[in-house]
Motif scaffolding. Structure first.
Motif, mmCIF file in Angstrom:
data_model
loop_
_atom_site.group_PDB
_atom_site.id
_atom_site.type_symbol
_atom_site.label_atom_id
_atom_site.label_comp_id
_atom_site.label_asym_id
_atom_site.label_seq_id
_atom_site.Cartn_x
_atom_site.Cartn_y
_atom_site.Cartn_z
ATOM 1 N N PRO A 264 18.418 2.296 0.446
ATOM 2 C CA PRO A 264 18.107 1.455 -0.716
ATOM 3 C C PRO A 264 19.312 1.344 -1.646
ATOM 4 O O PRO A 264 19.957 2.338 -1.975
ATOM 5 N N SER A 265 19.598 0.128 -2.058
ATOM 6 C CA SER A 265 20.797 -0.141 -2.858
ATOM 7 C C SER A 265 20.512 -1.234 -3.877
ATOM 8 O O SER A 265 19.575 -2.019 -3.716
ATOM 9 N N ALA A 266 21.337 -1.302 -4.904
ATOM 10 C CA ALA A 266 21.285 -2.387 -5.882
ATOM 11 C C ALA A 266 22.275 -3.451 -5.419
ATOM 12 O O ALA A 266 23.452 -3.391 -5.759
ATOM 13 N N GLY A 267 21.806 -4.403 -4.632
ATOM 14 C CA GLY A 267 22.693 -5.292 -3.890
ATOM 15 C C GLY A 267 23.087 -6.578 -4.559
ATOM 16 O O GLY A 267 23.739 -7.414 -3.932
ATOM 17 N N GLN A 268 22.688 -6.785 -5.823
ATOM 18 C CA GLN A 268 23.057 -8.015 -6.509
ATOM 19 C C GLN A 268 24.220 -7.782 -7.465
ATOM 20 O O GLN A 268 24.349 -6.715 -8.068
ATOM 21 N N ALA A 269 25.048 -8.809 -7.596
ATOM 22 C CA ALA A 269 26.063 -8.826 -8.644
ATOM 23 C C ALA A 269 25.399 -9.219 -9.960
ATOM 24 O O ALA A 269 24.272 -9.722 -9.971
ATOM 25 N N PRO A 270 26.060 -9.028 -11.095
ATOM 26 C CA PRO A 270 25.472 -9.449 -12.378
ATOM 27 C C PRO A 270 25.114 -10.931 -12.416
ATOM 28 O O PRO A 270 24.251 -11.345 -13.197
ATOM 29 N N SER A 271 25.758 -11.745 -11.565
ATOM 30 C CA SER A 271 25.449 -13.171 -11.499
ATOM 31 C C SER A 271 24.120 -13.453 -10.816
ATOM 32 O O SER A 271 23.562 -14.542 -10.934
ATOM 33 N N GLY A 272 23.622 -12.496 -10.052
ATOM 34 C CA GLY A 272 22.405 -12.694 -9.277
ATOM 35 C C GLY A 272 22.662 -12.883 -7.804
ATOM 36 O O GLY A 272 21.737 -12.811 -6.988
ATOM 37 N N ASN A 273 23.908 -13.132 -7.419
ATOM 38 C CA ASN A 273 24.235 -13.286 -6.006
ATOM 39 C C ASN A 273 24.208 -11.927 -5.314
ATOM 40 O O ASN A 273 24.587 -10.909 -5.893
ATOM 41 N N ALA A 274 23.759 -11.935 -4.078
ATOM 42 C CA ALA A 274 23.650 -10.696 -3.312
ATOM 43 C C ALA A 274 24.657 -10.677 -2.176
ATOM 44 O O ALA A 274 25.197 -11.714 -1.782
#
Length: 513
Positions: free
Chosen positions: A223-233
């Motif tokens: 499990p990871s936090a896979g999004q950038a602050p922009s919302g892109n993954a």
């Protein structure tokens, strides 16, 4: 971290397309799992996730308050007990500590009688920290309103990896609370030495009970936090291997220099182990300062494929070079290369990096000593098809050949690179979930950072393994590490959406042919 970018956001599907998709999905689901039932289950589970929102946050906060630091052997027994309790409360059975010769791993299964099994990799240890560098106490797990980001939980381990793992645990609690049965069986293996390069993790995998359970799995996720602050993954298809070591020059081993630190005036006639170390380290690197000079070190490097280069070119077009340089505080890339060349180098090049140098006096001002011992903290980052053992053997042989047989190489942890095929069912499932969630994504050839995925993708399992998750955070290994709970950017997943992505992934895995 992987290379981030975007793909074109798909147009909203028509009703007819949705019906066609539903029918196709229903036809491929495992026996007993109809598409309509899946939709009903998802709605009930989401309700349970929302009701358990505050409890999920509290679980992450409390976990942050109970750190295990493998590098310091800090709270090892407590960490094993805490991780075991988290697993049991989430529904895992047969939970036990797996001896490794170091910090134990924690193992458990969640067998609901489903046709398919999915492996879940957790890490429960965290990096060291200096409270003086933090704006909040690093073990408090405080909720903070971060301008431009949103409500975050801040603390050591928040994003790496207790926040994302907490979102996954919240999904399992929601299954229980809603009375719904998981669509897949799960095998959990939680490591307590990831932050010291997993020196004993393969021992845990080779435990007969763990190995037998893992062999049933169709793949493994962390499990990871896979999004950038922009919302892109980013879907990352692999990661470099990592080897950590100390390279030591000591007067006792060398047979020259002082037995203990000596007044520096004696350097006029007494050898210096510190200079001996500097001279040895200088042989490891070419004149350009970044190309490894260890004989044979690059022999097993597999060049990037045409497809991999195409993915990197796409990442270069969709990424922002200026933002990347600003975030890292750099002005130019090696050899003044282009943005795309820098991304190719990041994915394809093995490294030998000096993390730190320690000898003699390092406090404020000067101190007139001739050190008797000098240590370099060194890491190697490896790419396919390099291995830990081969790379270390070549480095040791190189030092001997260059006239430094006395220089000690003490490996403290490490593993080889990991790679999962783009066409694997696990990656296809990741794509499907992100597409359904409306999250734009890009494929990354491999992360320049490392995780011990090779214990799953290599011998003895040969399973696809990858990071998965949405949501975001920042500051891993750094002060003020945080995990975003409620983002201000609506394109970034909140905690509820993160948990539901894991739910959807499990259903997607169950539906695979």
């Amino acid at each position: 971290m992987g290379i981030q970018g975007t793909t074109k956001t798909p147009s909203p599907p028509t009703r007819r397309a949705l019906l066609r998709s539903a029918a196709a999905t229903a036809a491929t689901l495992a026996p007993g799992i109809a598409f309509a039932a899946r939709s009903d289950d998802m709605a009930a589970i989401r309700t349970a996730v929302e009701k358990g929102h505050d409890a999920a946050i509290a679980r992450i906060q409390d976990w942050i308050k109970h750190p295990t630091i493998a590098a310091e052997r800090f709270q090892v027994d407590e960490g094993v007990a805490y991780m075991s309790r988290l697993a049991q409360e989430a529904g895992f059975t047969g939970v036990r500590a797996v001896p490794t010769g170091g910090v134990p791993a924690v193992f458990g299964v969640l067998d609901v009688g489903a046709p398919k099994w999915l492996g879940i990799y957790f890490m429960y240890d965290v990096k060291q920290f200096d409270p003086k560098e933090w704006s909040v106490p690093p073990l408090e797990g405080r909720l903070v309103d971060r301008p431009g980001v949103g409500k975050v939980v801040m603390g050591r381990g928040a994003v790496n990896q207790k926040g994302p793992e907490g979102a996954f645990l919240a999904a399992l609690h929601a299954f229980k609370a809603s009375g719904r049965k998981l669509p897949v069986n799960l095998v959990l293996i939680a490591e307590g030495e990831e932050e010291i390069a997993s020196p004993n993790f393969l021992t845990a995998i080779r435990d007969p009970q763990v190995l037998a359970a893992m062999k049933k799995c169709v793949g493994v996720i962390i499990p990871s936090a896979g999004q950038a602050p922009s919302g892109n993954a980013t879907i990352t298809l692999g990661a470099k291997g990592a080897v950590e070591m100390e390279i030591v020059s000591d007067s006792k081993t060398w047979g020259r220099g002082p037995a203990n630190d000596l007044h520096s005036s004696q350097f006029a006639r007494v050898d210096s182990p510190a200079w001996r170390l500097v001279q040895a380290l200088n042989t490891l690197m070419g004149p350009d300062g970044h190309t490894p000079a260890v004989e044979g070190y690059l022999d097993r490097v597999t060049p990037l494929t045409v497809r991999q280069k195409a993915l990197i070119a796409e990442a270069a077009r969709s990424g922002n070079e200026a933002d990347s340089k600003k975030a890292m505080g750099v002005q130019r890339w090696i050899n003044d290369e282009t943005w795309e060349q820098s991304l190719e180098r990041l994915a394809s090049q093995p490294t030998i990096n000096i993390q730190g140098l320690v000898a003699g006096y390092t406090g404020q001002g000067g101190k007139t000593v001739l050190p008797h011992r000098a240590v370099a903290k060194v890491e190697m980052r490896l790419v396919p098809d390099m291995t830990k053992d081969d790379s270390v053997a070549k480095l040791k042989a190189h030092l001997i050949k260059k006239g430094f047989p006395d220089i000690e190489v003490n490996v403290t942890g490490g593993y080889g690179p990991t790679q999962t095929p783009e066409e694997s069912s696990l990656i296809k499932a990741h794509k499907a979930v992100l597409t359904r969630a409306g999250v734009p994504y890009a494929l990354s050839v491999r992360s320049a950072g490392s995780w011990p995925g090779v214990v799953f993708t290599g011998d003895p399992l040969h399973l696809p393994a990858a990071q998965f998750g949405i949501g975001t955070g920042n500051g891993a290994h750094a002060p003020d590490e945080y995990f975003v709970i409620e983002p201000v950017n609506p394109k970034v997943a909140n905690l509820t959406a993160q948990s539901m992505a894991y739910v959807d992934l499990m259903y997607e895995i169950a539906a695979l042919g």
